[in-house]
Design a protein around this motif. Structure first.
Motif, PDB file in Angstrom:
ATOM      1  N   LEU A 112       0.817  -1.135  -0.033  1.00 44.17           N
ATOM      2  CA  LEU A 112      -0.074   0.113  -0.126  1.00 44.17           C
ATOM      3  C   LEU A 112       0.883   1.398  -0.020  1.00 44.17           C
ATOM      4  O   LEU A 112       1.899   1.035   0.662  1.00 44.17           O
ATOM      5  CB  LEU A 112      -0.821  -0.110   1.262  1.00 44.17           C
ATOM      6  N   ASP A 113       0.400   2.328  -0.643  1.00 42.69           N
ATOM      7  CA  ASP A 113       1.027   3.619  -0.207  1.00 42.69           C
ATOM      8  C   ASP A 113       0.842   4.023   1.157  1.00 42.69           C
ATOM      9  O   ASP A 113       0.284   3.901   1.898  1.00 42.69           O
ATOM     10  CB  ASP A 113       0.753   4.642  -1.416  1.00 42.69           C
ATOM     11  N   THR A 114       1.577   5.121   1.230  1.00 43.22           N
ATOM     12  CA  THR A 114       1.464   5.740   2.716  1.00 43.22           C
ATOM     13  C   THR A 114       0.172   6.221   3.008  1.00 43.22           C
ATOM     14  O   THR A 114      -0.186   5.957   4.169  1.00 43.22           O
ATOM     15  CB  THR A 114       2.396   7.186   2.719  1.00 43.22           C
ATOM     16  N   GLU A 115      -0.666   6.802   2.191  1.00 38.31           N
ATOM     17  CA  GLU A 115      -1.818   7.271   2.771  1.00 38.31           C
ATOM     18  C   GLU A 115      -2.878   6.185   2.980  1.00 38.31           C
ATOM     19  O   GLU A 115      -3.730   6.121   3.841  1.00 38.31           O
ATOM     20  CB  GLU A 115      -2.791   7.964   1.317  1.00 38.31           C
ATOM     21  N   ALA A 116      -2.887   4.868   1.965  1.00 47.07           N
ATOM     22  CA  ALA A 116      -3.893   3.953   2.360  1.00 47.07           C
ATOM     23  C   ALA A 116      -3.208   3.154   3.588  1.00 47.07           C
ATOM     24  O   ALA A 116      -4.027   2.721   4.397  1.00 47.07           O
ATOM     25  CB  ALA A 116      -3.674   2.998   1.080  1.00 47.07           C
ATOM     26  N   GLN A 117      -2.099   3.140   3.832  1.00 46.29           N
ATOM     27  CA  GLN A 117      -1.296   2.643   5.190  1.00 46.29           C
ATOM     28  C   GLN A 117      -2.035   3.361   6.344  1.00 46.29           C
ATOM     29  O   GLN A 117      -2.540   2.646   7.468  1.00 46.29           O
ATOM     30  CB  GLN A 117      -0.124   2.591   5.158  1.00 46.29           C
ATOM     31  N   ALA A 118      -1.970   4.500   6.404  1.00 51.20           N
ATOM     32  CA  ALA A 118      -2.420   5.455   7.248  1.00 51.20           C
ATOM     33  C   ALA A 118      -3.871   5.404   7.567  1.00 51.20           C
ATOM     34  O   ALA A 118      -4.343   5.172   8.683  1.00 51.20           O
ATOM     35  CB  ALA A 118      -2.320   6.926   7.065  1.00 51.20           C
ATOM     36  N   ALA A 119      -4.443   5.250   6.383  1.00 54.46           N
ATOM     37  CA  ALA A 119      -6.081   4.928   6.533  1.00 54.46           C
ATOM     38  C   ALA A 119      -6.373   3.708   7.068  1.00 54.46           C
ATOM     39  O   ALA A 119      -7.415   3.541   7.814  1.00 54.46           O
ATOM     40  CB  ALA A 119      -6.785   5.034   4.953  1.00 54.46           C
ATOM     41  N   LEU A 120      -5.634   2.349   6.818  1.00 55.12           N
ATOM     42  CA  LEU A 120      -5.860   1.041   7.598  1.00 55.12           C
ATOM     43  C   LEU A 120      -5.640   1.353   8.935  1.00 55.12           C
ATOM     44  O   LEU A 120      -6.573   0.756   9.629  1.00 55.12           O
ATOM     45  CB  LEU A 120      -4.943   0.184   6.576  1.00 55.12           C
ATOM     46  N   ARG A 121      -4.683   1.877   9.473  1.00 61.08           N
ATOM     47  CA  ARG A 121      -4.426   1.861  10.556  1.00 61.08           C
ATOM     48  C   ARG A 121      -5.391   2.760  11.486  1.00 61.08           C
ATOM     49  O   ARG A 121      -5.776   2.381  12.474  1.00 61.08           O
ATOM     50  CB  ARG A 121      -2.850   2.866  10.912  1.00 61.08           C
ATOM     51  N   ILE A 172     -10.969   4.016   0.229  1.00 59.37           N
ATOM     52  CA  ILE A 172     -11.887   2.875   0.600  1.00 59.37           C
ATOM     53  C   ILE A 172     -11.868   1.866  -0.586  1.00 59.37           C
ATOM     54  O   ILE A 172     -11.887   0.769  -0.474  1.00 59.37           O
ATOM     55  CB  ILE A 172     -13.147   3.517   1.076  1.00 59.37           C
ATOM     56  N   GLY A 173     -12.131   2.515  -1.970  1.00 54.89           N
ATOM     57  CA  GLY A 173     -11.857   1.819  -2.934  1.00 54.89           C
ATOM     58  C   GLY A 173     -10.739   0.920  -3.127  1.00 54.89           C
ATOM     59  O   GLY A 173     -10.725  -0.342  -3.191  1.00 54.89           O
ATOM     60  N   ARG A 174      -9.484   1.571  -2.814  1.00 59.64           N
ATOM     61  CA  ARG A 174      -8.260   0.620  -2.939  1.00 59.64           C
ATOM     62  C   ARG A 174      -7.969  -0.470  -1.920  1.00 59.64           C
ATOM     63  O   ARG A 174      -7.361  -1.396  -2.176  1.00 59.64           O
ATOM     64  CB  ARG A 174      -7.186   1.828  -2.784  1.00 59.64           C
TER      65      ARG A 174
END
Length: 914
Positions: free
Chosen positions: A321-330, A360-362
């Motif tokens: 995942l990119d940084t944004e998606a990682q932060a969102a998942l956390r 959310i889509g990613r």
């Protein structure tokens, strides 16, 4: 439909029978079928006779399953898979076989093995074998202590205080053969084990299928262990099925796929996550990842043993995942349940809707976020293993920020729910309940504005949804988090109002005094005075709930304390103190009513009107007061605990007043309105006494006895809490049994004494008068007049404490009118020498009570024997809806006896002595 020996069921009777299966009242059935309530009553009586049913519940069972019960072949709450189910045939068959042999089956295995999906498939397959239905309860978002709440929400049942939620669930599950699936039990295994043990003991027709990583360790548990998928062919088939769903042109050989699956231990979740990356990584990328990053992580430091192999899968997927998606998942790992886009924005501190939707889509494409269709469209959730993994990736600083945003979101969401109560368009509480509760539980018990807002809002919402004990806990929790002492006192008073609304007067009394002490310590004298006055009002206005009633000395002391604390000029406090003084010593009623009207506060006015109704000098105005109270409560919000108390009490008093005046049609109308507006409508013993009294007087004995049986059973099951005001309803069941000609009348009479908590019928003015009525009416009906003189004497004697004016809603003067009218008729029937004098002595009751008027008129008709007069009396009974008494009157006219016998047979009653 033909019933051997009893005659055919008519088309209209069949329609009534079908609607009885929905557990509607006679009034509701009449509205549904566009017929009169009396016609419904006739059909119900006929059905009871033709079908040999004991009561309405038996008819409902004959009619079929309840509309709120799941249909055979369907599973409520089940997660619907959007992909095909691959493999697991031997495991599937093993679970099906176990369910046929045992009532508790645990599908056990480590995380990621596909226990949930297999349980859903099995439940769907076996559901037709469970006529009462099946339900699937996801326990992932449930914290300890909330398992029964989660089950209740899926089943659609709520608490009926003081009945526990456990008892409500048991009552629901006892309806028939039922399958209950409890998914993801490991983190609440003790609570699930307790629930399973209770269900096994008390619900012999219910089967439980649990998915768990730990045994429940309950006697009778049968375990089916679920291991990894066989690499060939199941794991490989699963891999290709999921991979080609995202990349139909994927070119990878079966051997490579098998190697990937083998490196993932054949764990279905890990295989699916790997396959979902096929579109982005392609065959070469998958081969490279399988040879490097997808190694099993067994024994890796910092990884919980039960997550060891899945942690490797999560790390690989997470690192892509990119940084944004990682932060969102956390950030999303903070949610225990499902979330929508607005919740995602709150957790991630995002201000752009498009960015939220994109991330959310990613995450969904990477199988790290899954759609949750249980609460409509537009909601997602994390799998529990993904959630645990992502939460471990938060450092302390980020964890603090995420938790702060989470609590702020919960407070805002709960406030929105509270504000929208009663609106058609509102957020589904069930969709966010787990997270709101988790957020509230995570806040410290210290002053904090956000935590306080959350607690108050959640208390309001849970009360509205019927979780009354929980609401009380949230209000008391709010007091601990309140920003100041004044707000803390208000929160404790709100908790007291919840207790009052559900007829727990002692708890309300203690909470009001706790609020007074808190306010007094902070120098808030008027707040302390108001809370103390409220405590005194509660104890004196609802004394039937207290095991030991407040002594006059205690009342005087509390009143003096409230008056001493009221140091400032405050109209509301003055109104409460005036009300407390009126309840305590009979003075201040006019002042309380005047102040309440001047303030324009409907709750204060309702309480003041209740006081005014106890004034013997205003007896003629009671009807006006009742009507005014009914108008006032029609505009009150049912979800407000203080309003709920007044709504319930108003319907109680209004029904009792209608009974006191012998106006049974009015009583029936009030009961119908209460069924739609009373927050406690349908409670098995809190509101049931109203229906029982009216039903007996109207001659609907089967309905009354069924309700009384339910009242007694539920009251006993809940530990027989103090409810003295129920005693007269139980005594009326004795009358119903006697008029039906059964031998159970004495049993209900004894039970009435137990409810009244006395060994002597004269120990309660209400019960003494009611029993005197029951005895006299049964003596006339059965012709047993050996003790007629003594019974008449008891009915015309001064009842204990008659000098103390009782409340019109529950006081002995209601039954005194009935007792003396029935006793006067008994005197005539038994040929007592003073019968004429007794008729004259009782005649003044005819002016206030239509039932008493008809009874006394029939007594005079017995003396004269004039058919025209008796026919006129029968018409009187007909006008007030007393079918049984009408039939008994017609029996006194020879040419009408055949008609009367037919009517008595339809009512399930015996013929009277002539």
């Amino acid at each position: 439909m033909d019933t051997p020996g009893l005659g055919p069921i008519s088309k209209r009777e069949a329609e009534v029978l079908a609607v009885l299966g929905e557990h509607l009242t006679n009034a509701q059935i009449a509205h549904r079928l566009h017929i009169s309530v009396r016609t419904v009553e006739n059909h119900v009586s006929s059905l009871l006779r033709k079908l040999g049913a004991a009561n309405r519940q038996a008819l409902a069972a004959i009619a079929g399953p309840r509309p709120d019960a799941p249909s055979p072949g369907t599973v409520i709450g089940i997660p619907h898979g959007h992909t095909t189910f691959v493999g697991r045939r031997p495991d599937h068959d093993a679970v099906v076989t176990a369910l046929a042999d045992a009532r508790l089956v645990s599908l056990m295995g480590p995380g990621g093995m596909g226990k949930t999906r297999l349980a859903a498939v099995v439940a769907t397959a076996v559901a037709p074998a469970f006529p009462a239905g099946a339900a699937f309860v996801d326990l992932v978002p449930v914290r300890p202590g909330q398992v029964t709440v989660a089950v209740a929400q899926v089943l659609g049942v709520t608490e009926r205080p003081p009945q526990t939620l456990d008892h409500t669930i048991v009552g629901w599950l006892k309806q028939g053969r039922f399958l209950l699936v409890l998914d993801n039990c490991e983190h609440v295994v003790d609570d699930v084990a307790a629930l399973a043990a209770m269900v096994q003991q008390r619900c012999p027709n219910t089967t439980i299928l649990a998915t768990t990583r730990r045994r429940l360790a309950v006697p009778g548990e049968q375990v089916v262990r679920l291991g990894p998928l066989p690499i060939e062919p199941d794991a490989v088939r699963l891999f290709f099925d999921r991979a080609r769903a995202v990349d139909a042109e994927l070119d990878i050989d079966p051997q490579t796929a098998a190697a990937i699956c083998r490196n993932l231990d054949g764990m279905p979740l890990a295989v699916e996550i790997a396959a979902a990356r096929a579109a982005s990584l392609g065959a070469e990328g998958l081969r490279a990842a399988a040879g490097d990053r997808l190694r099993l992580a067994s024994g890796t430091r910092g990884v919980h043993p039960r997550h060891s192999s899945l942690s490797a899968v999560m790390s690989w997927s997470y690192d892509l995942l990119d940084t944004e998606a990682q932060a969102a998942l956390r950030a999303l790992s903070v949610f225990t349940g499902s979330f929508d886009l607005s919740a995602v924005a709150a957790a991630t501190a995002s201000t752009h809707d498009s960015a939220v939707a994109d991330v959310i889509g990613r995450l969904a494409d990477d199988s790290l976020v899954v759609r949750d269709g249980r609460f409509g469209r537009g909601r997602w959730r994390l799998l529990d293993t993904v959630r645990a993994f992502a939460a471990q990736r938060r450092d302390p600083a980020e964890h603090s920020r995420v938790r702060e945003r989470y609590i702020a979101w919960a407070a805002q969401t709960a406030a929105r729910l509270a504000a929208e109560l009663g609106d058609d368009e509102q957020l589904d509480f069930a969709a966010v309940a787990a997270d709101l509760r988790a957020a509230a539980a995570s806040t410290a018990a210290s002053p904090d504005p956000t935590a306080h807002r959350l607690a108050v809002s959640l208390a309001t919402v849970t009360f509205a949804y019927g979780f009354n004990r929980e609401a009380r806990e949230h209000f008391t929790g709010a007091a601990q988090r309140a920003p100041d002492a004044r707000q803390a006192g208000r929160d404790l008073c709100a908790a007291a109002n919840v207790a009052t609304a559900v007829y727990d007067g002692p708890a309300a009394f203690d909470l009001f005094l706790a609020a007074a002490n808190r306010s007094r310590a902070a120098g808030l004298d008027n707040d302390a005075a108001a809370a103390t006055a409220s405590a005194l009002i509660t104890a004196l206005r609802f004394p039937g709930e207290f095991p030991q009633r407040l002594t006059p000395e205690d009342g005087a002391r509390l009143l003096a304390t409230a008056m001493r604390d009221a140091t400032q000029d405050d109209p509301r406090t003055a109104a409460l103190i005036a009300a407390a003084r009126a309840w305590n010593d009979g003075t201040g009623a006019d002042e309380a009513l005047e102040l309440a009207r001047a303030l324009g506060d409907p709750l204060l006015l309702l309480g003041a009107l209740d006081i005014a109704m106890t004034d013997p000098g205003r007896r003629a105005q009671v009807g006006e007061f009742v009507a005014e109270r009914l108008r006032l409560v029609a505009e009150l919000p049912r979800h407000d605990p203080a309003a709920a108390t007044e709504i319930t009490d108003t319907f109680h008093v209004a029904t009792s007043h209608a009974v006191a005046t012998g106006d049974l049609p009015a009583a029936a109308s009030i009961l119908e309105t209460a069924a739609a507006q009373d927050p406690l409508a349908g409670h098995p013993y809190v509101t049931a006494p109203r229906r029982i009294r009216v039903a007996v007087l109207a001659g609907r004995f089967g309905e009354a006895l069924a309700a009384t049986e339910a009242l007694w059973d539920e009251w006993q099951r809940d530990g027989a809490p103090t409810r003295r005001w129920m005693a007269t309803a139980v005594a009326m069941a004795a009358l119903a049994e006697g008029l039906r000609g059964t031998s159970h009348s004495h049993r209900w009479r004894e039970r009435a004494l137990r409810v009244a908590q006395t060994d002597d019928v004269t120990g309660s003015i209400e019960l003494a008068a009611c029993i005197a009525f029951v005895d006299a009416r049964l003596a006339v009906h059965t012709g047993h007049t050996v003790d007629a003189g003594a019974m008449v004497k008891r009915a015309f004697a001064s009842f204990k404490d008659e000098t103390v004016v009782p409340h019109p809603a529950v006081g002995g003067h209601i039954w005194k009118s009935y007792a003396r009218a029935a006793a006067a008729e008994l005197a005539v029937f038994a040929g007592l020498p003073d019968a004429g004098e007794l008729l004259t002595a009782a005649s003044h009751h005819a002016a206030d009570n239509r039932w008493a008027a008809a009874c006394l008129a029939r007594a005079r008709g017995r003396l004269t024997g004039e058919p025209e007069h008796l026919a006129s009396v029968a018409a009187q009974w007909d006008r007030i809806g007393a079918r049984f008494e009408r039939a008994c009157t017609l029996m006194l006219i020879p040419e009408h006896r055949d008609e009367a016998r037919t009517e008595l047979e339809a009512l399930g009653a015996s013929s009277p002595a002539l």
